[in-house]
Design an enzyme around this catalytic site. Structure first.
Site, PDB file in Angstrom:
ATOM      1  N   TYR A   1      10.550  -2.842  -9.245  1.00  0.00           N
ATOM      2  CA  TYR A   1       9.237  -2.773  -9.876  1.00  0.00           C
ATOM      3  C   TYR A   1       8.275  -1.784  -9.227  1.00  0.00           C
ATOM      4  O   TYR A   1       7.576  -1.032  -9.901  1.00  0.00           O
ATOM      5  CB  TYR A   1       8.570  -4.159  -9.857  1.00  0.00           C
ATOM      6  CG  TYR A   1       7.112  -4.105 -10.253  1.00  0.00           C
ATOM      7  CD1 TYR A   1       6.743  -3.938 -11.584  1.00  0.00           C
ATOM      8  CD2 TYR A   1       6.096  -4.167  -9.298  1.00  0.00           C
ATOM      9  CE1 TYR A   1       5.412  -3.851 -11.960  1.00  0.00           C
ATOM     10  CE2 TYR A   1       4.763  -4.081  -9.670  1.00  0.00           C
ATOM     11  CZ  TYR A   1       4.430  -3.924 -10.997  1.00  0.00           C
ATOM     12  OH  TYR A   1       3.116  -3.827 -11.356  1.00  0.00           O
TER      13      TYR A   1
ATOM     14  N   CYS B   1       0.826  -1.204   0.000  1.00  0.00           N
ATOM     15  CA  CYS B   1       0.000   0.000   0.000  1.00  0.00           C
ATOM     16  C   CYS B   1       0.856   1.247   0.000  1.00  0.00           C
ATOM     17  O   CYS B   1       2.075   1.190  -0.009  1.00  0.00           O
ATOM     18  CB  CYS B   1      -0.863   0.028   1.245  1.00  0.00           C
ATOM     19  SG  CYS B   1      -1.825  -1.464   1.455  1.00  0.00           S
TER      20      CYS B   1
ATOM     21  N   GLY C   1      -1.583   1.247  -4.735  1.00  0.00           N
ATOM     22  CA  GLY C   1      -2.831   0.608  -4.329  1.00  0.00           C
ATOM     23  C   GLY C   1      -4.015   1.203  -5.036  1.00  0.00           C
ATOM     24  O   GLY C   1      -4.166   2.423  -5.064  1.00  0.00           O
TER      25      GLY C   1
ATOM     26  N   ASN D   1       1.528   0.084   5.600  1.00  0.00           N
ATOM     27  CA  ASN D   1       2.069  -0.580   4.416  1.00  0.00           C
ATOM     28  C   ASN D   1       3.037  -1.649   4.903  1.00  0.00           C
ATOM     29  O   ASN D   1       4.002  -1.337   5.595  1.00  0.00           O
ATOM     30  CB  ASN D   1       2.794   0.438   3.527  1.00  0.00           C
ATOM     31  CG  ASN D   1       3.559  -0.205   2.383  1.00  0.00           C
ATOM     32  OD1 ASN D   1       4.569   0.321   1.944  1.00  0.00           O
ATOM     33  ND2 ASN D   1       3.107  -1.333   1.893  1.00  0.00           N
ATOM     34  N   GLY D   2       2.769  -2.892   4.536  1.00  0.00           N
ATOM     35  CA  GLY D   2       3.639  -3.981   4.958  1.00  0.00           C
ATOM     36  C   GLY D   2       2.808  -5.163   5.404  1.00  0.00           C
ATOM     37  O   GLY D   2       1.626  -5.249   5.080  1.00  0.00           O
TER      38      GLY D   2
HETATM   39  P1  AMP Z   1       3.725 -12.357 -15.162  1.00  0.00           P
HETATM   40  O1  AMP Z   1       2.975 -11.986 -16.384  1.00  0.00           O
HETATM   41  O2  AMP Z   1       2.859 -13.081 -14.159  1.00  0.00           O
HETATM   42  O3  AMP Z   1       5.016 -13.075 -15.415  1.00  0.00           O
HETATM   43  O4  AMP Z   1       4.098 -11.006 -14.411  1.00  0.00           O
HETATM   44  C1  AMP Z   1       5.165 -10.239 -14.850  1.00  0.00           C
HETATM   45  C2  AMP Z   1       4.699  -8.867 -15.225  1.00  0.00           C
HETATM   46  O5  AMP Z   1       3.927  -8.293 -14.178  1.00  0.00           O
HETATM   47  C3  AMP Z   1       5.887  -7.953 -15.446  1.00  0.00           C
HETATM   48  O6  AMP Z   1       5.630  -7.190 -16.603  1.00  0.00           O
HETATM   49  C4  AMP Z   1       5.954  -7.074 -14.217  1.00  0.00           C
HETATM   50  O7  AMP Z   1       6.243  -5.723 -14.560  1.00  0.00           O
HETATM   51  C5  AMP Z   1       4.586  -7.178 -13.591  1.00  0.00           C
HETATM   52  N1  AMP Z   1       4.657  -7.442 -12.149  1.00  0.00           N
HETATM   53  C6  AMP Z   1       5.636  -7.981 -11.448  1.00  0.00           C
HETATM   54  N2  AMP Z   1       5.324  -8.082 -10.150  1.00  0.00           N
HETATM   55  C7  AMP Z   1       4.111  -7.584 -10.003  1.00  0.00           C
HETATM   56  C8  AMP Z   1       3.228  -7.408  -8.896  1.00  0.00           C
HETATM   57  N3  AMP Z   1       3.560  -7.762  -7.668  1.00  0.00           N
HETATM   58  N4  AMP Z   1       2.035  -6.853  -9.147  1.00  0.00           N
HETATM   59  C9  AMP Z   1       1.682  -6.508 -10.392  1.00  0.00           C
HETATM   60  N5  AMP Z   1       2.457  -6.628 -11.480  1.00  0.00           N
HETATM   61  C10 AMP Z   1       3.659  -7.178 -11.297  1.00  0.00           C
END
Ligand code: AMP
Length: 481
Positions: free
Chosen positions: A249, A5, A32, A106-107
């Site tokens: 990310y 968050c 969020g 957040n956490g």
């Molecule tokens: P995936 O398609 O499941 O392999 O997810 C990878 C993609 O989702 C990458 O383009 C990342 O930028 C993005 N991503 C990675 N971690 C997260 C996360 N926790 N929440 C949302 N998007 C994510």
């Protein structure tokens, strides 16, 4: 419950805090999207509004109008599986004998059940299954017997895990960061006050100046008249456990965390990616938006390399920003369709070319699989995939929504097996050492749980990567100072 968050807290000299809080929540929207909320205090009483959806949907003009007072806290909440319901919207607010409390968290605590059970046995009634309410009740109980600083310290000695908190006790706004500093929290100076926020981009939005990160284990108390703040180093851990994934990310590229601009860190990760596993291709293409800074660093390093042929950096994938987040779609089929709806190649940048696609991470593998296919359909001769993070092999218990082990493509596959599965011509990830180097931190001070499977916290059923000093929670009324 996992809480990935954004939190804020503001104390102003003479101006209503509601609007600045609202604007700063906009700046933290990426942290969020499920719900948003603000709690203010006007010197006599608390005012609160929480609503579902994006910040712009959660508040109407009349909601902001009734949020009186020059101090307040705010929260944006991230949706995680099975928790999409209103009682979890924050800030959590409540009035106790010891005064009114508002909390934004957040956490993720790892001993919330233990502390919550103990408080429930003492008669505390909980309205949600969230960590935040447990922290609020513990703090409220301690405030019956202690001053504010000692009460916070006592609560910190009982809770274990990841927490960046903004708290409002009556008209005083506080910021607290867990002893390992797992999630970010910073403090900034405004023209007429002070602000605490998950990320410095929120302080920029308010035309403020970042002062510094709140230190791990530190409490910051903003003066209620908006003219200053006090800090207390309440707990000191031997090592920190900063989440590396914030830099990779989660955080905004224009935020400064740990004195480093996230954008520059990501470019450096991209440069390291070239150094470790660069491959000649006609075009380097980011997966928008998160792959962009990595790809620009990677292409820059490629073009500086005397042994390489030189590459073209092309923004060849167009993103439809109106498609929601594919990551949280419930079924694999929907996720695949959504990737196609979301990302579309510009054919002329791809056709007849060898392409290197750069993304920050692979979680389930849905995005990479779809994009490799999309590139081939658009006429790419070869598709190489380069990832600016190590393989994600284990879940995150500290607040980043990352799927369970059986959904993680790298949990039980080698890089070659993953390459085969996503049907790329080649695939490389960045090493853990390169991540630590780009972040300018030692591995011992990072939380690398999702890429090593060893966590800096004591989590049931998992191994730890260090001596973990988990508090024995003891009797809440007899806890040590
Ligand atoms: P995936 O398609 O499941 O392999 O997810 C990878 C993609 O989702 C990458 O383009 C990342 O930028 C993005 N991503 C990675 N971690 C997260 C996360 N926790 N929440 C949302 N998007 C994510």
């Amino acid at each position: 419950m996992q809480e990935k968050c954004g939190v804020v807290g503001i104390s102003l000299e003479d101006r209503a805090a509601a609007r600045p809080l609202y604007y700063s929540l906009y700046a933290l929207q990426h942290r969020g999207q499920e719900s948003a909320g603000i709690v203010t205090h006007d010197g006599f009483q608390q005012h609160s509004h929480v609503g579902m959806g994006l910040v712009g949907d959660a508040f109407g003009p009349e909601d902001l109008q009734q949020l009186n007072g020059t101090q307040g806290i705010g929260h944006v909440r991230y949706p995680t599986a099975g928790s999409v319901n209103a009682p979890c919207a924050q800030p959590f607010s409540v009035s106790f004998k010891s005064g009114s409390l508002g909390l934004s968290h957040n956490g993720n605590l790892v001993n919330a059940d233990e502390v919550g059970d103990q408080l429930a046995n003492l008669g505390h009634a909980f309205t949600s299954d969230g960590d935040t309410e447990v922290i609020a009740h513990d703090l409220a109980r301690n405030l019956l017997e202690e001053d504010l600083v000692r009460a916070v310290k006592r609560t910190m000695s009982r809770i274990h895990g990841s927490y960046s908190l903004t708290i409002m006790h009556d008209d005083t706004v506080l910021g607290v960061r867990d002893p390992e500093g797992n999630r970010p929290l910073c403090i900034g100076e405004l023209e007429d006050g002070y602000a605490l926020a998950s990320e410095s981009a929120a302080i920029d939005t308010l035309d403020g100046e970042l002062i510094r990160d709140v230190k791990p284990g530190e409490l910051v108390v903003l003066h209620a008249d908006g003219t200053g703040y006090d800090t207390y180093q309440l707990v000191q851990a031997e090592n920190t456990a900063h989440c590396f994934f914030e830099h990779v990310y989660f955080a905004r590229p224009d935020s400064i965390i740990n004195e480093e601009l996230v954008y520059e860190v990501r470019r450096e990760l991209g440069r390291q990616l070239w150094d470790e596993s660069g491959i000649d291709s006609d075009v380097v293409m980011p997966v928008p938006d998160s792959g962009r800074s990595f790809a620009s660093g990677y292409a820059e390093a490629a073009n500086e390399d005397p042994n390489a042929d030189g590459v073209e950096f092309a923004e060849g994938l167009m993103k439809n920003r109106y498609v929601g987040r594919t990551f949280i779609m419930p079924t694999q089929d929907e996720r695949e369709r959504a990737v196609r709806m979301k990302l579309n190649p510009i054919k002329s940048t791809v056709e007849g070319k060898t392409v290197t696609l750069i993304d920050d991470s692979i979680v389930r593998g849905t995005t990479s699989t779809q994009l490799v296919e999309l590139m081939r359909d658009a006429g790419a001769e070869a598709v190489h995939v380069r990832i600016g993070a190590p393989q994600i092999i284990a879940p995150c218990y500290m607040g980043i929504d990352m799927a369970s082990r059986d959904e993680l493509i790298a949990a039980d596959r080698s890089v070659e097996e993953i390459r085969d599965e996503i049907e790329a011509d080649s695939l490389s990830y960045l090493s853990i050492d390169a991540v630590a180097a780009a972040l300018n931190q030692s591995k011992a001070d990072l939380c690398l749980g999702c890429v090593t499977g060893e966590y800096p916290y004591d989590i049931e059923g998992e191994t730890t990567d260090r001596e973990v000093d988990r508090p024995s929670i003891g009797d809440p009324q007899l806890a040590d100072d």
